[in-house]
Design a protein around this motif. Structure first.
Motif, PDB file in Angstrom:
ATOM      1  N   SER A  27      15.156 -28.955 -12.656  1.00  0.00           N
ATOM      2  CA  SER A  27      13.905 -29.298 -13.340  1.00  0.00           C
ATOM      3  C   SER A  27      12.750 -29.220 -12.348  1.00  0.00           C
ATOM      4  O   SER A  27      12.952 -29.115 -11.128  1.00  0.00           O
ATOM      5  CB  SER A  27      13.995 -30.702 -13.923  1.00  0.00           C
ATOM      6  OG  SER A  27      14.033 -31.665 -12.867  1.00  0.00           O
ATOM      7  N   GLY A  28      11.518 -29.308 -12.869  1.00  0.00           N
ATOM      8  CA  GLY A  28      10.360 -29.292 -11.989  1.00  0.00           C
ATOM      9  C   GLY A  28      10.384 -30.429 -10.983  1.00  0.00           C
ATOM     10  O   GLY A  28      10.102 -30.245  -9.796  1.00  0.00           O
ATOM     11  N   GLY A  29      10.744 -31.633 -11.461  1.00  0.00           N
ATOM     12  CA  GLY A  29      10.811 -32.776 -10.558  1.00  0.00           C
ATOM     13  C   GLY A  29      11.876 -32.597  -9.496  1.00  0.00           C
ATOM     14  O   GLY A  29      11.689 -32.981  -8.330  1.00  0.00           O
ATOM     15  N   GLU A  30      13.010 -32.002  -9.866  1.00  0.00           N
ATOM     16  CA  GLU A  30      14.078 -31.757  -8.893  1.00  0.00           C
ATOM     17  C   GLU A  30      13.666 -30.697  -7.884  1.00  0.00           C
ATOM     18  O   GLU A  30      13.972 -30.814  -6.686  1.00  0.00           O
ATOM     19  CB  GLU A  30      15.345 -31.340  -9.629  1.00  0.00           C
ATOM     20  CG  GLU A  30      15.995 -32.481 -10.396  1.00  0.00           C
ATOM     21  CD  GLU A  30      17.102 -32.020 -11.318  1.00  0.00           C
ATOM     22  OE1 GLU A  30      17.990 -32.848 -11.633  1.00  0.00           O
ATOM     23  OE2 GLU A  30      17.105 -30.833 -11.724  1.00  0.00           O
ATOM     24  N   THR A  36       2.219 -33.481  -7.512  1.00  0.00           N
ATOM     25  CA  THR A  36       2.702 -33.768  -8.872  1.00  0.00           C
ATOM     26  C   THR A  36       1.891 -33.036  -9.928  1.00  0.00           C
ATOM     27  O   THR A  36       1.988 -33.332 -11.114  1.00  0.00           O
ATOM     28  CB  THR A  36       2.648 -35.289  -9.143  1.00  0.00           C
ATOM     29  OG1 THR A  36       1.292 -35.749  -9.020  1.00  0.00           O
ATOM     30  CG2 THR A  36       3.521 -36.056  -8.170  1.00  0.00           C
ATOM     31  N   GLY A  37       1.101 -32.056  -9.518  1.00  0.00           N
ATOM     32  CA  GLY A  37       0.193 -31.383 -10.427  1.00  0.00           C
ATOM     33  C   GLY A  37       0.882 -30.635 -11.551  1.00  0.00           C
ATOM     34  O   GLY A  37       0.292 -30.436 -12.614  1.00  0.00           O
ATOM     35  N   GLU A  38       2.131 -30.205 -11.343  1.00  0.00           N
ATOM     36  CA  GLU A  38       2.853 -29.463 -12.374  1.00  0.00           C
ATOM     37  C   GLU A  38       3.961 -30.295 -13.020  1.00  0.00           C
ATOM     38  O   GLU A  38       4.825 -29.749 -13.708  1.00  0.00           O
ATOM     39  CB  GLU A  38       3.433 -28.181 -11.780  1.00  0.00           C
ATOM     40  CG  GLU A  38       2.365 -27.193 -11.322  1.00  0.00           C
ATOM     41  CD  GLU A  38       2.925 -25.819 -11.021  1.00  0.00           C
ATOM     42  OE1 GLU A  38       4.141 -25.602 -11.227  1.00  0.00           O
ATOM     43  OE2 GLU A  38       2.150 -24.955 -10.593  1.00  0.00           O
ATOM     44  N   LEU A  39       3.925 -31.618 -12.815  1.00  0.00           N
ATOM     45  CA  LEU A  39       4.994 -32.480 -13.313  1.00  0.00           C
ATOM     46  C   LEU A  39       4.482 -33.423 -14.392  1.00  0.00           C
ATOM     47  O   LEU A  39       3.301 -33.767 -14.432  1.00  0.00           O
ATOM     48  CB  LEU A  39       5.577 -33.303 -12.155  1.00  0.00           C
ATOM     49  CG  LEU A  39       6.113 -32.509 -10.960  1.00  0.00           C
ATOM     50  CD1 LEU A  39       6.605 -33.474  -9.885  1.00  0.00           C
ATOM     51  CD2 LEU A  39       7.228 -31.561 -11.380  1.00  0.00           C
ATOM     52  N   ASP A  40       5.389 -33.872 -15.247  1.00  0.00           N
ATOM     53  CA  ASP A  40       5.031 -34.900 -16.216  1.00  0.00           C
ATOM     54  C   ASP A  40       4.884 -36.240 -15.502  1.00  0.00           C
ATOM     55  O   ASP A  40       5.242 -36.376 -14.322  1.00  0.00           O
ATOM     56  CB  ASP A  40       6.061 -34.982 -17.353  1.00  0.00           C
ATOM     57  CG  ASP A  40       7.469 -35.278 -16.854  1.00  0.00           C
ATOM     58  OD1 ASP A  40       7.645 -36.248 -16.081  1.00  0.00           O
ATOM     59  OD2 ASP A  40       8.404 -34.556 -17.238  1.00  0.00           O
ATOM     60  N   SER A  41       4.357 -37.242 -16.194  1.00  0.00           N
ATOM     61  CA  SER A  41       4.030 -38.510 -15.545  1.00  0.00           C
ATOM     62  C   SER A  41       5.273 -39.212 -14.995  1.00  0.00           C
ATOM     63  O   SER A  41       5.238 -39.794 -13.909  1.00  0.00           O
ATOM     64  CB  SER A  41       3.287 -39.429 -16.513  1.00  0.00           C
ATOM     65  OG  SER A  41       4.065 -39.684 -17.662  1.00  0.00           O
ATOM     66  N   LYS A  42       6.393 -39.147 -15.725  1.00  0.00           N
ATOM     67  CA  LYS A  42       7.615 -39.800 -15.248  1.00  0.00           C
ATOM     68  C   LYS A  42       8.115 -39.152 -13.965  1.00  0.00           C
ATOM     69  O   LYS A  42       8.475 -39.841 -13.001  1.00  0.00           O
ATOM     70  CB  LYS A  42       8.697 -39.740 -16.324  1.00  0.00           C
ATOM     71  CG  LYS A  42       9.986 -40.438 -15.926  1.00  0.00           C
ATOM     72  CD  LYS A  42      11.017 -40.389 -17.050  1.00  0.00           C
ATOM     73  CE  LYS A  42      12.315 -41.081 -16.627  1.00  0.00           C
ATOM     74  NZ  LYS A  42      13.351 -41.025 -17.701  1.00  0.00           N
ATOM     75  N   SER A  43       8.127 -37.820 -13.939  1.00  0.00           N
ATOM     76  CA  SER A  43       8.552 -37.111 -12.732  1.00  0.00           C
ATOM     77  C   SER A  43       7.584 -37.367 -11.590  1.00  0.00           C
ATOM     78  O   SER A  43       7.991 -37.513 -10.428  1.00  0.00           O
ATOM     79  CB  SER A  43       8.651 -35.608 -13.009  1.00  0.00           C
ATOM     80  OG  SER A  43       9.629 -35.324 -13.987  1.00  0.00           O
ATOM     81  N   GLY A  44       6.283 -37.431 -11.900  1.00  0.00           N
ATOM     82  CA  GLY A  44       5.294 -37.719 -10.875  1.00  0.00           C
ATOM     83  C   GLY A  44       5.497 -39.080 -10.247  1.00  0.00           C
ATOM     84  O   GLY A  44       5.410 -39.244  -9.024  1.00  0.00           O
TER      85      GLY A  44
END
Length: 238
Positions: A142-145, A168-176
């Motif tokens: 995933s993006g966060g990973e 965190t510009g390309e991540l959702d808030s939880k991943s950020g």
């Protein structure tokens, strides 16, 4: 740790000269978690990349660990970036045909990877929660990973300075949220100085150093003491 003294950066845009930075002066202590904030086009990323010797100021001085980056040769700046600085980018910058472990080891590939370096890479991936994904490629993450892999890559060479441009510009808030939790844990355990460019102030805590840029000028906050001793005097908590 870092002293930025009257730094200017100018570019040519056709016949017009654009000043991205206009006399920035500040001090960042060793082991601080620092944020560079401000609107788009304010000079945030320009300041970040001058700290990493990716960009050379038009004039002024940047001293890191007693070494003047602006006085270095191009070869010396290359060594500084390779050996002393870790970079984390908004777009992750992973190589698609390499595994997570191989992506973390990229800084060592030109000179060969030692067993100790491979072990450190494995340990860092485990610490960011990817111990069971060592052989996964970016498209399997995933993006966060993927950003966790990028964080491990930035820290694998035990840098004195980590620079993150909108991590965190390309991540959702939880991943950020998870990325900043990991960054803080790793920064505190390693005592690495970490400087982050961001538009998102919700990740800033009262203990952080905040440098506020507006039109290439530094406002900063009450904790941002310029190298000459005069405080910048603006409330950057926003």
């Amino acid at each position: 740790m870092i002293d930025v003294v009257d730094v200017w950066k100018s570019y040519k845009s056709g016949a017009r000269e654009v000043n991205a930075l206009r006399g920035v002066t500040c001090h960042i202590e060793k082991g601080r978690f620092a944020f560079i904030v401000g609107p788009s086009g304010s000079g945030k990323s320009t300041l970040l990349y001058t700290l990493g010797a990716v960009d050379r100021p038009t004039r002024g001085k940047i001293v890191v660990e007693g070494r003047d980056l602006t006085a270095m040769t191009e070869a010396e700046q290359n060594d500084y970036r390779r050996e002393r600085v870790g970079f984390i980018f908004q777009s992750f910058n992973l190589i698609s045909n390499l595994s997570a472990l191989e992506n973390v080891l990229i800084p060592f590939l030109p000179r060969g990877v030692t067993a100790a370096q491979r072990a450190r890479a494995r340990d860092l991936l485990s610490r960011v929660g990817l111990g069971d994904r060592l052989d996964h490629h970016p498209y399997q993450l995933s993006g966060g990973e993927q950003q966790r892999v990028a964080i491990a890559r930035a820290l694998v060479k035990d840098p004195v300075l980590v620079l993150a441009d909108e991590p965190t510009g390309e991540l959702d808030s939880k991943s950020g949220d998870e990325i900043y939790r990991i960054l803080r844990e790793l920064q505190e355990s390693s005592e690495t100085t970490l400087v982050v460019v961001t538009h998102d102030r919700r990740f800033i805590t009262p203990q952080d150093l905040v440098l506020e840029i507006q039109d290439g000028l530094l406002a900063g906050d009450d904790d941002a003491e310029p190298a000459g001793g005069r405080r910048s005097g603006a409330d950057a908590a926003g």
